[in-house]
Design an enzyme around this catalytic site. Sequence first.
Site, mmCIF file in Angstrom:
data_model
loop_
_atom_site.group_PDB
_atom_site.id
_atom_site.type_symbol
_atom_site.label_atom_id
_atom_site.label_comp_id
_atom_site.label_asym_id
_atom_site.label_seq_id
_atom_site.Cartn_x
_atom_site.Cartn_y
_atom_site.Cartn_z
ATOM 1 N N LYS A 195 2.212 -3.775 1.233
ATOM 2 C CA LYS A 195 1.953 -5.182 0.900
ATOM 3 C C LYS A 195 0.665 -5.291 0.091
ATOM 4 O O LYS A 195 -0.420 -4.976 0.586
ATOM 5 C CB LYS A 195 1.808 -6.038 2.157
ATOM 6 C CG LYS A 195 1.716 -7.535 1.796
ATOM 7 C CD LYS A 195 1.235 -8.395 2.927
ATOM 8 C CE LYS A 195 -0.259 -8.600 2.921
ATOM 9 N NZ LYS A 195 -0.789 -9.361 1.778
ATOM 10 N N GLU A 269 -9.903 1.367 6.549
ATOM 11 C CA GLU A 269 -11.009 1.481 5.599
ATOM 12 C C GLU A 269 -11.545 0.069 5.430
ATOM 13 O O GLU A 269 -10.894 -0.768 4.812
ATOM 14 C CB GLU A 269 -10.490 2.075 4.288
ATOM 15 C CG GLU A 269 -11.588 2.708 3.462
ATOM 16 C CD GLU A 269 -12.131 1.755 2.428
ATOM 17 O OE1 GLU A 269 -13.120 1.054 2.758
ATOM 18 O OE2 GLU A 269 -11.570 1.696 1.334
ATOM 19 N N CYS A 303 -16.135 -2.250 -1.458
ATOM 20 C CA CYS A 303 -16.509 -2.045 -0.053
ATOM 21 C C CYS A 303 -17.726 -1.134 0.061
ATOM 22 O O CYS A 303 -18.513 -1.272 0.982
ATOM 23 C CB CYS A 303 -15.331 -1.495 0.740
ATOM 24 S SG CYS A 303 -14.496 -0.164 -0.104
ATOM 25 N N GLU A 400 -21.599 -8.461 4.800
ATOM 26 C CA GLU A 400 -21.001 -8.045 3.536
ATOM 27 C C GLU A 400 -20.761 -9.303 2.691
ATOM 28 O O GLU A 400 -20.019 -10.197 3.100
ATOM 29 C CB GLU A 400 -19.678 -7.334 3.810
ATOM 30 C CG GLU A 400 -19.052 -6.767 2.566
ATOM 31 C CD GLU A 400 -17.778 -5.975 2.833
ATOM 32 O OE1 GLU A 400 -16.929 -6.458 3.605
ATOM 33 O OE2 GLU A 400 -17.627 -4.888 2.255
HETATM 34 P P1 NDP Z 1 -8.486 -9.313 4.427
HETATM 35 O O1 NDP Z 1 -8.963 -8.225 5.330
HETATM 36 O O2 NDP Z 1 -8.004 -10.561 5.024
HETATM 37 O O3 NDP Z 1 -7.323 -8.764 3.471
HETATM 38 C C1 NDP Z 1 -6.909 -7.424 3.316
HETATM 39 C C2 NDP Z 1 -5.381 -7.310 3.362
HETATM 40 O O4 NDP Z 1 -4.890 -7.579 4.675
HETATM 41 C C3 NDP Z 1 -4.668 -8.325 2.465
HETATM 42 O O5 NDP Z 1 -3.476 -7.758 1.958
HETATM 43 C C4 NDP Z 1 -4.370 -9.430 3.464
HETATM 44 O O6 NDP Z 1 -3.381 -10.310 3.035
HETATM 45 C C5 NDP Z 1 -3.959 -8.638 4.678
HETATM 46 N N1 NDP Z 1 -4.059 -9.359 5.960
HETATM 47 C C6 NDP Z 1 -4.747 -10.501 6.241
HETATM 48 N N2 NDP Z 1 -4.600 -10.830 7.547
HETATM 49 C C7 NDP Z 1 -3.804 -9.873 8.098
HETATM 50 C C8 NDP Z 1 -3.293 -9.640 9.430
HETATM 51 N N3 NDP Z 1 -3.584 -10.444 10.432
HETATM 52 N N4 NDP Z 1 -2.512 -8.567 9.627
HETATM 53 C C9 NDP Z 1 -2.227 -7.711 8.622
HETATM 54 N N5 NDP Z 1 -2.674 -7.874 7.366
HETATM 55 C C10 NDP Z 1 -3.468 -8.933 7.096
HETATM 56 O O7 NDP Z 1 -9.630 -9.615 3.387
HETATM 57 P P2 NDP Z 1 -9.848 -10.995 2.574
HETATM 58 O O8 NDP Z 1 -9.070 -10.911 1.348
HETATM 59 O O9 NDP Z 1 -9.601 -12.189 3.430
HETATM 60 O O10 NDP Z 1 -11.403 -10.946 2.273
HETATM 61 C C11 NDP Z 1 -12.350 -11.382 3.260
HETATM 62 C C12 NDP Z 1 -13.570 -10.523 3.270
HETATM 63 O O11 NDP Z 1 -13.211 -9.200 3.588
HETATM 64 C C13 NDP Z 1 -14.258 -10.390 1.924
HETATM 65 O O12 NDP Z 1 -15.150 -11.416 1.708
HETATM 66 C C14 NDP Z 1 -14.925 -9.064 2.037
HETATM 67 O O13 NDP Z 1 -16.175 -9.207 2.651
HETATM 68 C C15 NDP Z 1 -14.013 -8.257 2.927
HETATM 69 N N6 NDP Z 1 -13.133 -7.334 2.187
HETATM 70 C C16 NDP Z 1 -13.398 -6.024 2.259
HETATM 71 C C17 NDP Z 1 -12.607 -5.138 1.561
HETATM 72 C C18 NDP Z 1 -12.890 -3.692 1.600
HETATM 73 O O14 NDP Z 1 -12.381 -2.952 0.759
HETATM 74 N N7 NDP Z 1 -13.647 -3.230 2.550
HETATM 75 C C19 NDP Z 1 -11.505 -5.571 0.727
HETATM 76 C C20 NDP Z 1 -11.253 -6.986 0.763
HETATM 77 C C21 NDP Z 1 -12.066 -7.814 1.469
HETATM 78 P P3 NDP Z 1 -3.873 -11.579 2.150
HETATM 79 O O15 NDP Z 1 -4.238 -11.018 0.828
HETATM 80 O O16 NDP Z 1 -2.731 -12.436 2.053
HETATM 81 O O17 NDP Z 1 -5.024 -12.193 2.867
#
Ligand code: NDP
Length: 491
Positions: A195, A269, A303, A400
């Site tokens: 996904k 991660e 990240c 972060e």
């Molecule tokens: P999320 O952790 O919500 O998103 C990462 C992935 O998980 C997306 O595909 C998301 O879908 C999906 N997801 C969301 N909720 C669930 C769940 N309950 N079960 C399974 N999968 C889920 O990150 P966000 O996009 O909301 O970003 C929020 C914060 O996270 C950022 O501000 C940043 O600080 C951090 N972040 C860190 C990352 C990293 O690489 N370490 C990457 C992205 C964000 P959907 O896109 O629809 O939300």
Amino acid sequence: MTDLDRKQDRAPVPKDWTYAPAPESRDIVRLRERYGHFIGGEWIEPAETYQTISPATEESLALIGEGTEEEVDAAIAAARDAFANGWSALPGSERAKYLFRIARILQERSREFAVLESLNGGKPIKESRDVDLPLAAAHFFYYAGWADKLEYAFPNRRPKPVGVAGQIIPWNFPLLMLAWKIAPALACGNTVVLKPAETTPLTALLFCDVLRQAELPPGVVNIVTGDGRTGAAIVDHPGVDKIAFTGSTEVGKAIQRRLAGTGKKLTLELGGKAANIVFDDCALDQAVEGIVNGIYFNQGHVCCAGSRLFAQESIYEPLVDKLKRRLETLRVGDPLDKNTDVGAINSKMQLERIVELVEAGKDEGAEIYQPPCRLPEKGYWFVPTVFTNVAQSYRIAQEEIFGPVLSVLTFRTPEEAVEKANNTPYGLSAGVWTEKGSRILWMAQRLRAGVVWANTFNRFDPTSPFGGYKESGFGREGGLHGLEPYLRFDE
Ligand code: NDP
């Protein structure tokens, strides 16, 4: 007068150093009006849809499927079927052929992918073209090489594929994260349901074309788009044997709780708050470039971004002066312009989060610096920002931000630098700038971070394992280590 003198005499003298626009053409990308899910090698019409936009212009790009539980169920059934009926029993050398094909097609179509990545995600074209695409292809090449050598990689342990892998990826490196997940999974003989993030599904959907072109057997890779609920349906499905997740620490923790006791394998991660530590004996101008690359690369949506700069007190002032001067030369704007250094913030939600944390920084007493900068009227933008006068306890030093915002702190001795750098719940990466090799090794042994860069930052390579300590997650992606989460061993 010599020829050379005459030539120099005629050389045009630039009136100023403003760059002329250098837009990359969008014509190479053919968008469809709507996209379904890619299940069992076919496009499946989705029950529900949402709009995906360009964060730089807010224009709508296409309608995307909002994956339901039934659609996730169908994708997992297709993956199970492909696993049981051919893929897992295929010799490694045969699996490798498909991975090599995918890598080569990605190279051939890299301009198309780079333009689409910048269009849907907001990152500068020079980054998607020169970083995301070459690295994504390199991952497939690298893991193609391992597919028929697993017995050598894990001698006497009889490695076997795990089964169906559920993979959930974020929006900061959409195609690259897909490559990090899919390449090792296929090399080990697993099948996949992936996904992409809600805001950046388009390169994953274009990748389905590549799978068809490579004639990958149907059902080996299935892509279901949607939001967090779709992700949760994959996590909870009993037909999945392994979950690989990259994203926020909060969602990572929730996934870990849900999987406890189910026997499913898990790698996480998650977030980071990396320390970039600059000693007074370093090459200062080189360090400034590394600091800029560490935090403003990909708008800071990284990240492992070097979001906390630790400057040794003796060089604090010249370092901050040079940094501010360098910030004035960063070009913020159209992601499709080849001169752009900092593109658009990925979404309205992310912009609001950055603004909230920057306000908290100001309220807590930090001093803000932002270079003069004219931002486009439409879209989501944030000026590259430096905070000085930051205390360890401030939110901007702890949380972060995931945006182009740097917090500068100071230290006097190496011991103090280590203590301050490790004072975080995260542990994904760190950087050390010094001319002394012995000091680099001394620091690297003490920094609690999965990756420690020395005199560079944000360097990635498929042969090198990547992953976190503490709340940055567990499990490694990349390198030999990246194979292990996709294998079981019958001792
Ligand atoms: P999320 O952790 O919500 O998103 C990462 C992935 O998980 C997306 O595909 C998301 O879908 C999906 N997801 C969301 N909720 C669930 C769940 N309950 N079960 C399974 N999968 C889920 O990150 P966000 O996009 O909301 O970003 C929020 C914060 O996270 C950022 O501000 C940043 O600080 C951090 N972040 C860190 C990352 C990293 O690489 N370490 C990457 C992205 C964000 P959907 O896109 O629809 O939300």
